[in-house]
Design an enzyme around this catalytic site. Structure first.
Site, short mmCIF file in Angstrom:
data_model
loop_
_atom_site.label_atom_id
_atom_site.label_comp_id
_atom_site.label_asym_id
_atom_site.label_seq_id
_atom_site.Cartn_x
_atom_site.Cartn_y
_atom_site.Cartn_z
N HIS A 313 0.85 -1.19 0.00
CA HIS A 313 0.00 0.00 0.00
C HIS A 313 0.88 1.23 0.00
O HIS A 313 1.93 1.23 0.64
CB HIS A 313 -0.90 0.00 1.24
CG HIS A 313 -2.07 0.91 1.10
ND1 HIS A 313 -1.98 2.26 1.36
CD2 HIS A 313 -3.34 0.67 0.71
CE1 HIS A 313 -3.15 2.81 1.13
NE2 HIS A 313 -4.00 1.88 0.74
N ASP A 371 -8.08 -5.44 0.23
CA ASP A 371 -8.56 -6.19 -0.92
C ASP A 371 -8.22 -7.67 -0.86
O ASP A 371 -8.83 -8.49 -1.53
CB ASP A 371 -7.95 -5.62 -2.21
CG ASP A 371 -8.49 -4.24 -2.48
OD1 ASP A 371 -9.69 -4.06 -2.25
OD2 ASP A 371 -7.72 -3.36 -2.89
N1 ACO Z 1 4.13 -7.55 -4.83
C1 ACO Z 1 5.48 -7.57 -4.99
N2 ACO Z 1 6.28 -6.50 -4.82
C2 ACO Z 1 5.70 -5.36 -4.45
C3 ACO Z 1 4.32 -5.26 -4.25
C4 ACO Z 1 3.53 -6.41 -4.45
N3 ACO Z 1 2.20 -6.37 -4.27
N4 ACO Z 1 4.01 -4.00 -3.89
C5 ACO Z 1 5.16 -3.32 -3.86
N5 ACO Z 1 6.20 -4.14 -4.19
C6 ACO Z 1 7.62 -3.79 -4.22
C7 ACO Z 1 7.96 -2.91 -5.41
O1 ACO Z 1 8.33 -3.68 -6.52
C8 ACO Z 1 9.10 -2.09 -4.84
O2 ACO Z 1 10.25 -2.90 -4.83
P1 ACO Z 1 11.74 -2.22 -5.02
O3 ACO Z 1 11.88 -1.26 -3.86
O4 ACO Z 1 12.67 -3.36 -5.00
O5 ACO Z 1 11.68 -1.51 -6.35
C9 ACO Z 1 8.70 -1.87 -3.39
O6 ACO Z 1 7.86 -3.00 -3.05
C10 ACO Z 1 7.94 -0.57 -3.14
O7 ACO Z 1 6.81 -0.59 -3.99
P2 ACO Z 1 6.22 0.66 -4.75
O8 ACO Z 1 5.59 0.18 -6.03
O9 ACO Z 1 7.22 1.75 -4.83
O10 ACO Z 1 5.10 1.10 -3.75
P3 ACO Z 1 3.93 2.08 -4.09
O11 ACO Z 1 3.60 2.76 -2.81
O12 ACO Z 1 4.23 2.94 -5.25
O13 ACO Z 1 2.77 1.09 -4.56
C11 ACO Z 1 0.88 -0.30 -4.61
C12 ACO Z 1 1.71 0.69 -3.79
C13 ACO Z 1 0.54 0.27 -5.98
C14 ACO Z 1 -0.43 -0.54 -3.87
C15 ACO Z 1 1.69 -1.62 -4.76
O14 ACO Z 1 2.04 -2.12 -3.49
C16 ACO Z 1 0.92 -2.67 -5.55
O15 ACO Z 1 0.93 -2.63 -6.78
N6 ACO Z 1 0.23 -3.65 -4.86
C17 ACO Z 1 -0.56 -4.64 -5.52
C18 ACO Z 1 -1.88 -4.06 -5.98
C19 ACO Z 1 -2.83 -3.82 -4.81
O16 ACO Z 1 -3.05 -4.69 -3.97
N7 ACO Z 1 -3.41 -2.62 -4.79
C20 ACO Z 1 -4.40 -2.24 -3.79
C21 ACO Z 1 -4.02 -0.99 -3.08
S1 ACO Z 1 -5.16 -0.74 -1.79
C22 ACO Z 1 -6.51 -0.05 -2.50
O17 ACO Z 1 -6.52 0.57 -3.52
C23 ACO Z 1 -7.74 -0.27 -1.73
#
Ligand code: ACO
Length: 431
Positions: A313, A371
């Site tokens: 998140h 979710d």
């Molecule tokens: N699975 C694997 N790796 C992940 C995930 C994941 N679900 N989420 C983040 N990471 C990793 C990224 O690859 C990144 O790795 P790095 O530092 O080696 O490059 C690190 O964790 C940080 O992630 P970011 O993408 O920079 O985090 P951001 O805050 O931008 O993204 C997001 C948050 C979009 C929710 C992301 O965690 C994601 O895509 N999750 C899966 C989709 C999801 O469940 N979304 C629901 C959000 S809640 C809602 O809307 C109600």
């Protein structure tokens, strides 16, 4: 907003004069540096794609402490609201700032309940869509289309119009979502029954038919109400910021909320519960729990492009408090329906266990978000996967309206207009 005695000073290595910037305190959370005069003073913009460090507004509605894993609506912890209030109480709180007393509660519930029907003409509008259209495509159209039906509530600058639009949207969203569903499966629409609760009425419009009486299951009714409470608002997320930005031009409330619905659809936002369930089904098809390890390797491989949906998140760097509540509801629903041994739930538990212990997830502070469980609950209730985000939109409508109304009432409100760092070709001439 309270000005701090502390000030920020911006200095430049090229000898340009320092710039002093005011700092403000909120009630809780990080202070903000006011950069509004920065361009005037320096001719420079700030650069913050994805708004990682930018507060776009002042707000008194929802507060999240992502490190603690805390979510407050108007100061009340989400856990208390989920246990002591229902969704309509929560709507009242988000819209008007306080929980209703007994009289206000009765009046508000009656008001919402008496606006559940939609203009009959909307059925013909709906019929223009293909039957196999994604429900979010249909919902975006229907919500935007409301401005063509409810002319008495389209002036965003008129407080009375905004109030009427709020009630119409909250009351009619369940009807529209259920209509979109019934249209897709080729069943007749079920008109709302205003004697039922908000979520009981929705269950009946979804799963009832004109040929037999529908009995609302109180466990499912409560579960749905909880899903609605947990999704009601979440401060300045992508869809809420979209609603604010869209509404900032003075467009009508229905158009602004339709923009929010469209934004919510994306898999990085509200579409995540649909994506999460699709992911579980995919792993199940690959061989289920035995394949979890293999799947996790793909998730950790940056080149695979695979993410563990329902994890991570932007704001929560701890367990999402909504996920805990949803996990509780998930157990209640599966038990009620005799689905405790549901293979997808077992798979979800196995994924959760590995992810919570695995270094990759621990180091990046990736925890299950709401979710992760809400998809399983909805699936158990019988909601089709494609409609999950539609339910999220239904629940979030009140948050969008509360935020929109707060923005319009804010004396500092201006049309939203971000700037850019231009990297395209400089001026050139066609030879
Ligand atoms: N699975 C694997 N790796 C992940 C995930 C994941 N679900 N989420 C983040 N990471 C990793 C990224 O690859 C990144 O790795 P790095 O530092 O080696 O490059 C690190 O964790 C940080 O992630 P970011 O993408 O920079 O985090 P951001 O805050 O931008 O993204 C997001 C948050 C979009 C929710 C992301 O965690 C994601 O895509 N999750 C899966 C989709 C999801 O469940 N979304 C629901 C959000 S809640 C809602 O809307 C109600």
């Amino acid at each position: 907003m309270k000005a701090s005695e502390n000030k920020a000073k911006l200095s430049f290595t090229n000898g340009s004069p320092d710039v002093e910037l005011p700092i403000y305190h909120g009630t809780m959370g990080p202070d903000v540096i006011d950069i509004r005069k920065l361009y005037g003073q320096t001719g420079m913009f700030t650069y913050d794609p994805g708004f990682l460090s930018t507060a776009s507004c002042e707000s008194a509605i929802t507060y999240i402490d992502g490190d603690k894993g805390e979510l407050l609506y108007r100061g009340y912890p989400i856990e208390q609201l989920a246990q002591k209030c229902d969704y309509l109480d929560t709507c009242f709180l988000l819209l008007y700032g306080e929980l209703p007393d007994a009289q206000q509660r009765d009046k508000f519930h009656k008001l919402v309940n008496s606006h559940t029907m939609v203009n009959e003409q909307m059925q013909f509008f709906l019929r223009g869509f293909r039957r196999d259209a994604h429900p979010m495509a249909v919902l975006t159209g229907l919500v935007g289309g409301m401005s063509a039906f409810y002319h008495e509530s389209t002036d965003i600058h008129n407080p009375r119009h905004r109030d009427v639009a709020a009630i119409q949207l909250i009351a009619k969203m369940p009807t529209l979502v259920a209509m979109a569903y019934k249209y897709g499966v080729g069943e007749p629409y079920v008109y709302p029954n205003n004697a039922l609760s908000y979520s009981g009425n929705f269950l009946r419009m979804m799963f009832g038919t004109p040929c037999e009486e529908y009995k609302v299951n109180p466990v499912l009714e409560k579960a749905l109400d909880r899903i609605f409470i947990l999704h009601a608002d979440h401060e300045q997320n992508a869809s809420t910021s979209t609603v604010r930005l869209c509404g900032s031009s003075g467009t009508n409330p229905f158009a602004a909320i339709a923009a929010g619905v469209a934004c919510l659809w994306g898999p990085s936002h509200g579409g995540a519960n649909e994506a999460c369930l699709n992911m579980l089904e995919e792993i199940q098809a690959m061989g289920g729990i035995a394949k979890v390890g293999e799947f996790m390797e793909k998730v950790k491989d940056k080149n695979s492009g695979v993410k563990l949906m329902g994890f991570g998140h932007r704001v929560y760097k701890n367990y999402d408090p909504r996920a805990k509540l949803m996990q509780e509801t998930c157990n209640e629903v599966l038990q009620e329906l005799g689905l405790e041994k549901d293979p997808l739930f077992a798979l979800a538990k196995a994924l959760e266990k590995i992810a919570l212990e695995d270094d990759y997830f621990v180091q990046r502070k990736l925890y299950p978000n709401v979710d992760f469980y809400s998809g399983i609950v909805q699936r158990a209730i019988g909601i089709p996967v494609k409609l999950f985000t539609g339910l999220f939109a239904l629940a979030r409508t009140v948050g969008w309206i509360a935020q929109l109304n707060e923005m319009i009432g804010d004396p500092e409100y201006k049309i939203g207009r971000p700037r850019q760092l231009f990297v395209g070709p400089a001026r050139r001439n066609i030879p």
